[in-house]
Design a protein around this motif. Structure first.
Motif, mmCIF file in Angstrom:
data_model
loop_
_atom_site.group_PDB
_atom_site.id
_atom_site.type_symbol
_atom_site.label_atom_id
_atom_site.label_comp_id
_atom_site.label_asym_id
_atom_site.label_seq_id
_atom_site.Cartn_x
_atom_site.Cartn_y
_atom_site.Cartn_z
ATOM 1 N N ILE A 115 2.799 -16.629 -4.717
ATOM 2 C CA ILE A 115 3.165 -16.336 -6.105
ATOM 3 C C ILE A 115 3.496 -14.849 -6.192
ATOM 4 N N GLY A 116 4.777 -14.522 -6.307
ATOM 5 C CA GLY A 116 5.209 -13.118 -6.336
ATOM 6 C C GLY A 116 5.833 -12.768 -4.993
ATOM 7 N N SER A 117 7.174 -12.587 -5.002
ATOM 8 C CA SER A 117 7.861 -12.432 -3.705
ATOM 9 C C SER A 117 8.241 -10.982 -3.422
ATOM 10 N N GLY A 118 7.354 -10.053 -3.729
ATOM 11 C CA GLY A 118 7.599 -8.638 -3.424
ATOM 12 C C GLY A 118 7.245 -8.326 -1.979
ATOM 13 N N ILE A 119 6.873 -7.062 -1.724
ATOM 14 C CA ILE A 119 6.599 -6.613 -0.350
ATOM 15 C C ILE A 119 5.532 -7.484 0.299
ATOM 16 N N ILE A 120 4.425 -7.671 -0.410
ATOM 17 C CA ILE A 120 3.287 -8.381 0.182
ATOM 18 C C ILE A 120 3.561 -9.891 0.253
ATOM 19 N N GLY A 121 4.189 -10.427 -0.791
ATOM 20 C CA GLY A 121 4.534 -11.853 -0.786
ATOM 21 C C GLY A 121 5.430 -12.201 0.394
ATOM 22 N N ASP A 142 8.517 -16.852 -7.745
ATOM 23 C CA ASP A 142 8.495 -15.556 -8.447
ATOM 24 C C ASP A 142 8.957 -15.808 -9.872
ATOM 25 N N ILE A 143 8.521 -14.939 -10.777
ATOM 26 C CA ILE A 143 8.929 -15.056 -12.178
ATOM 27 C C ILE A 143 10.426 -14.769 -12.316
ATOM 28 N N GLU A 144 10.964 -13.960 -11.387
ATOM 29 C CA GLU A 144 12.395 -13.629 -11.418
ATOM 30 C C GLU A 144 13.112 -14.362 -10.285
ATOM 31 N N GLN A 145 14.040 -15.245 -10.677
ATOM 32 C CA GLN A 145 14.732 -16.060 -9.674
ATOM 33 C C GLN A 145 15.476 -15.214 -8.645
ATOM 34 N N VAL A 163 1.210 -10.911 -7.253
ATOM 35 C CA VAL A 163 1.919 -10.271 -8.372
ATOM 36 C C VAL A 163 1.392 -8.826 -8.492
ATOM 37 N N PRO A 164 2.060 -7.962 -9.263
ATOM 38 C CA PRO A 164 1.625 -6.554 -9.325
ATOM 39 C C PRO A 164 0.156 -6.384 -9.724
ATOM 40 N N GLU A 165 -0.379 -5.224 -9.315
ATOM 41 C CA GLU A 165 -1.813 -4.928 -9.485
ATOM 42 C C GLU A 165 -2.130 -4.613 -10.955
ATOM 43 N N ASP A 166 -2.260 -5.643 -11.756
ATOM 44 C CA ASP A 166 -2.520 -5.474 -13.184
ATOM 45 C C ASP A 166 -3.481 -6.598 -13.565
ATOM 46 N N LEU A 174 -2.286 -9.287 -16.073
ATOM 47 C CA LEU A 174 -1.230 -10.139 -15.508
ATOM 48 C C LEU A 174 -1.831 -11.136 -14.511
ATOM 49 N N LYS A 175 -2.679 -10.624 -13.642
ATOM 50 C CA LYS A 175 -3.267 -11.520 -12.628
ATOM 51 C C LYS A 175 -4.151 -12.586 -13.292
ATOM 52 N N ARG A 176 -4.898 -12.179 -14.320
ATOM 53 C CA ARG A 176 -5.750 -13.160 -15.006
ATOM 54 C C ARG A 176 -4.892 -14.251 -15.656
ATOM 55 N N LYS A 177 -3.732 -13.836 -16.161
ATOM 56 C CA LYS A 177 -2.814 -14.808 -16.767
ATOM 57 C C LYS A 177 -2.317 -15.801 -15.696
ATOM 58 N N VAL A 178 -1.935 -15.252 -14.548
ATOM 59 C CA VAL A 178 -1.440 -16.114 -13.466
ATOM 60 C C VAL A 178 -2.539 -17.083 -13.008
ATOM 61 N N PHE A 179 -3.773 -16.572 -12.849
ATOM 62 C CA PHE A 179 -4.861 -17.458 -12.400
ATOM 63 C C PHE A 179 -5.220 -18.493 -13.473
ATOM 64 N N THR A 190 -5.107 -8.904 -4.302
ATOM 65 C CA THR A 190 -5.455 -7.629 -4.970
ATOM 66 C C THR A 190 -6.048 -6.587 -4.031
ATOM 67 N N SER A 191 -5.640 -5.334 -4.241
ATOM 68 C CA SER A 191 -6.166 -4.243 -3.412
ATOM 69 C C SER A 191 -7.520 -3.780 -3.926
ATOM 70 N N CYS A 192 -7.718 -3.834 -5.244
ATOM 71 C CA CYS A 192 -8.984 -3.264 -5.730
ATOM 72 C C CYS A 192 -9.552 -3.909 -6.995
ATOM 73 N N ALA A 202 -8.182 -12.361 -0.866
ATOM 74 C CA ALA A 202 -7.788 -12.210 0.549
ATOM 75 C C ALA A 202 -6.857 -10.998 0.575
ATOM 76 N N HIS A 203 -7.460 -9.840 0.810
ATOM 77 C CA HIS A 203 -6.738 -8.559 0.688
ATOM 78 C C HIS A 203 -6.113 -8.162 2.027
ATOM 79 N N PRO A 204 -4.769 -8.150 2.085
ATOM 80 C CA PRO A 204 -4.108 -7.750 3.333
ATOM 81 C C PRO A 204 -3.916 -6.238 3.369
ATOM 82 N N VAL A 205 -3.402 -5.758 4.488
ATOM 83 C CA VAL A 205 -3.108 -4.325 4.628
ATOM 84 C C VAL A 205 -1.608 -4.205 4.880
HETATM 85 P P1 NAI Z 1 5.674 -5.908 -5.701
HETATM 86 O O1 NAI Z 1 5.873 -5.185 -6.981
HETATM 87 O O2 NAI Z 1 6.500 -5.531 -4.499
HETATM 88 O O3 NAI Z 1 5.886 -7.489 -5.952
HETATM 89 C C1 NAI Z 1 5.353 -8.178 -7.036
HETATM 90 C C2 NAI Z 1 6.210 -9.414 -7.301
HETATM 91 O O4 NAI Z 1 5.544 -10.214 -8.281
HETATM 92 C C3 NAI Z 1 7.612 -9.085 -7.861
HETATM 93 O O5 NAI Z 1 8.581 -9.761 -7.100
HETATM 94 C C4 NAI Z 1 7.544 -9.615 -9.296
HETATM 95 O O6 NAI Z 1 8.806 -10.106 -9.769
HETATM 96 C C5 NAI Z 1 6.530 -10.738 -9.153
HETATM 97 N N1 NAI Z 1 5.888 -11.143 -10.412
HETATM 98 C C6 NAI Z 1 5.548 -10.390 -11.481
HETATM 99 N N2 NAI Z 1 4.952 -11.159 -12.417
HETATM 100 C C7 NAI Z 1 4.899 -12.420 -11.924
HETATM 101 C C8 NAI Z 1 4.397 -13.643 -12.418
HETATM 102 N N3 NAI Z 1 3.815 -13.742 -13.612
HETATM 103 N N4 NAI Z 1 4.525 -14.750 -11.641
HETATM 104 C C9 NAI Z 1 5.122 -14.674 -10.425
HETATM 105 N N5 NAI Z 1 5.623 -13.532 -9.912
HETATM 106 C C10 NAI Z 1 5.505 -12.419 -10.649
HETATM 107 O O7 NAI Z 1 4.107 -5.782 -5.377
HETATM 108 P P2 NAI Z 1 3.392 -5.763 -3.942
HETATM 109 O O8 NAI Z 1 3.389 -4.385 -3.391
HETATM 110 O O9 NAI Z 1 3.924 -6.874 -3.124
HETATM 111 O O10 NAI Z 1 1.860 -6.056 -4.356
HETATM 112 C C11 NAI Z 1 1.403 -7.353 -4.701
HETATM 113 C C12 NAI Z 1 -0.124 -7.386 -4.657
HETATM 114 O O11 NAI Z 1 -0.559 -7.090 -3.333
HETATM 115 C C13 NAI Z 1 -0.806 -6.363 -5.572
HETATM 116 O O12 NAI Z 1 -1.978 -6.906 -6.105
HETATM 117 C C14 NAI Z 1 -1.145 -5.233 -4.628
HETATM 118 O O13 NAI Z 1 -2.262 -4.470 -5.059
HETATM 119 C C15 NAI Z 1 -1.500 -6.030 -3.369
HETATM 120 N N6 NAI Z 1 -1.380 -5.249 -2.147
HETATM 121 C C16 NAI Z 1 -0.333 -4.386 -1.985
HETATM 122 C C17 NAI Z 1 -0.252 -3.590 -0.848
HETATM 123 C C18 NAI Z 1 0.886 -2.628 -0.665
HETATM 124 O O14 NAI Z 1 0.723 -1.676 0.099
HETATM 125 N N7 NAI Z 1 2.046 -2.841 -1.299
HETATM 126 C C19 NAI Z 1 -1.279 -3.686 0.219
HETATM 127 C C20 NAI Z 1 -2.298 -4.709 -0.025
HETATM 128 C C21 NAI Z 1 -2.340 -5.432 -1.178
#
Ligand code: NAI
Length: 319
Positions: free
Chosen positions: A12-18, A36-39, A95-98, A101-106, A123-125, A144-147
């Motif tokens: 859920i959430g296809s950013g860097i970590i996804g 992801d929320i954004e197609q 999803v972003p560290e908020d 937002l995360k509570r809403k998703v869960f 989540t990181s923290c 399950a916190h990755p690095v």
């Molecule tokens: P990111 O900002 O690169 O990606 C977040 C993705 O979530 C975006 O694609 C966004 O469109 C999507 N999103 C937002 N709201 C959503 C929703 N309601 N439903 C589905 N998708 C949604 O963030 P990143 O860096 O991948 O971080 C994600 C999580 O991983 C955070 O909790 C962060 O603390 C944790 N983390 C990040 C690390 C890092 O170095 N980037 C390392 C370890 C954990």
């Protein structure tokens, strides 16, 4: 064609970590659905993953037994959350560290999830007790916190909510091992978990040493990259103690008093602002200017170093 008997893993959430998680799960032969929320982000992420896997395959660093095309065939984008989670064995929220937002998703996942799927947060923290409070499926929830970048750094911190079922921890542990990650159990939740508490202890003292004019920012980084860091890629601080004397008790006997004396001189928690922040900023920018092009190039170099280090760790005899 790669096949997987187990139900899919959902990201859920296809950013860097996804994206990192998607590649790891596919490397273990698991089907992955990327939501992801954004197609457009899903489309972009699938393209990034395709390019990354191709390049890793060319470098001989692709994880797992399957080829890049086989692994790619396991990953699909999904635009509908209900459809994505259907039959899933593991859902990894990224999803972003908020907190809100995360509570809403869960809360959404809580309504859709069956009784047999693990609901994991990257989540990181954020503390599990705040993240998962009040969920009907709390026994299935875990951090399950990755690095970053998870493809090269295998550690995953598993942090349960006080009501998480032991079987949820065990299943997540086994799944992480299956995809080649290195899970550790954080037995009780604590702010910063284990990794960031260690990292912040190092950053705090690094900052104080620069602030007090003991060492320059550039030399401070060398103390780690040419000193402690070399050792820490293979041994933890506790085993280092054990080996640097005739065993742990001998180390404590020889160096315990000195360690305690020096630790007592550690100063207060720094503010990470003001003149020291400006000094460190200038030193870092002299080495790597903080524009997107230079930062991206340096990150690429960092990832290449990590890729080679991981290869080396696989080549040396097992621990
Ligand atoms: P990111 O900002 O690169 O990606 C977040 C993705 O979530 C975006 O694609 C966004 O469109 C999507 N999103 C937002 N709201 C959503 C929703 N309601 N439903 C589905 N998708 C949604 O963030 P990143 O860096 O991948 O971080 C994600 C999580 O991983 C955070 O909790 C962060 O603390 C944790 N983390 C990040 C690390 C890092 O170095 N980037 C390392 C370890 C954990």
């Amino acid at each position: 064609m790669a096949t997987s008997a187990a139900g899919p893993v959902v990201i859920i959430g296809s950013g860097i970590i996804g994206q990192g998680w998607a590649m790891l799960f596919a490397s273990g032969g698991l089907k992955v659905k990327l939501y992801d929320i954004e197609q457009q982000k899903i489309t972009n992420s699938l393209e990034n993953i395709r390019k990354e896997m191709k390049s890793l395959e060319q470098l001989g660093s692709l994880k797992g037994a399957l080829s890049a095309p086989q692994q790619l065939s396991l990953i699909s984008g999904c635009w509908d959350l209900r459809e994505a989670v259907e039959g899933a064995i593991h859902i990894q929220e990224c999803v972003p560290e908020d907190l809100e937002l995360k509570r809403k998703v869960f809360a959404q996942l809580d309504l859709l999830a069956g009784d047999d799927v693990v609901l994991a947060s990257s989540t990181s923290c954020l503390l599990p007790s705040r993240l998962f409070a009040g969920l009907a499926h709390v026994r299935q929830c875990i951090v399950a916190h990755p690095v970053n970048p998870p493809y090269y750094i295998p550690l995953v911190e598993l942090v349960p909510h006080p009501q998480t079922a032991p079987s949820t921890v065990d299943r997540t542990y086994a799944l992480m091992q299956k995809i080649g990650q290195s899970p550790v159990r954080v037995l009780k939740e604590i702010d910063g978990f284990a990794l960031n508490r260690l990292q912040y202890a190092v950053i705090g003292e690094a900052w104080r040493l620069v602030q007090e004019g003991i060492v320059s920012p550039g030399d401070l980084d060398l103390v780690m990259s040419n000193g402690l860091g070399l050792r820490y890629a293979f041994l933890g601080p506790l085993e280092t103690m054990h080996l640097n004397a005739e065993g742990m008790l001998s180390y404590c006997d020889r160096y315990g008093e000195g360690m305690t004396r020096i630790l007592r001189t550690f100063g207060p928690v720094p503010a990470f602002s003001g003149a020291t922040a400006e000094q460190v900023h200038q030193a870092m920018c002299a080495k790597v200017p903080d524009d997107p092009k230079h930062l991206a190039a340096r990150r690429q170099w960092r990832d290449e170093c990590l890729r080679r280090l991981v290869q080396l760790k696989h080549e040396v005899p097992p621990e």
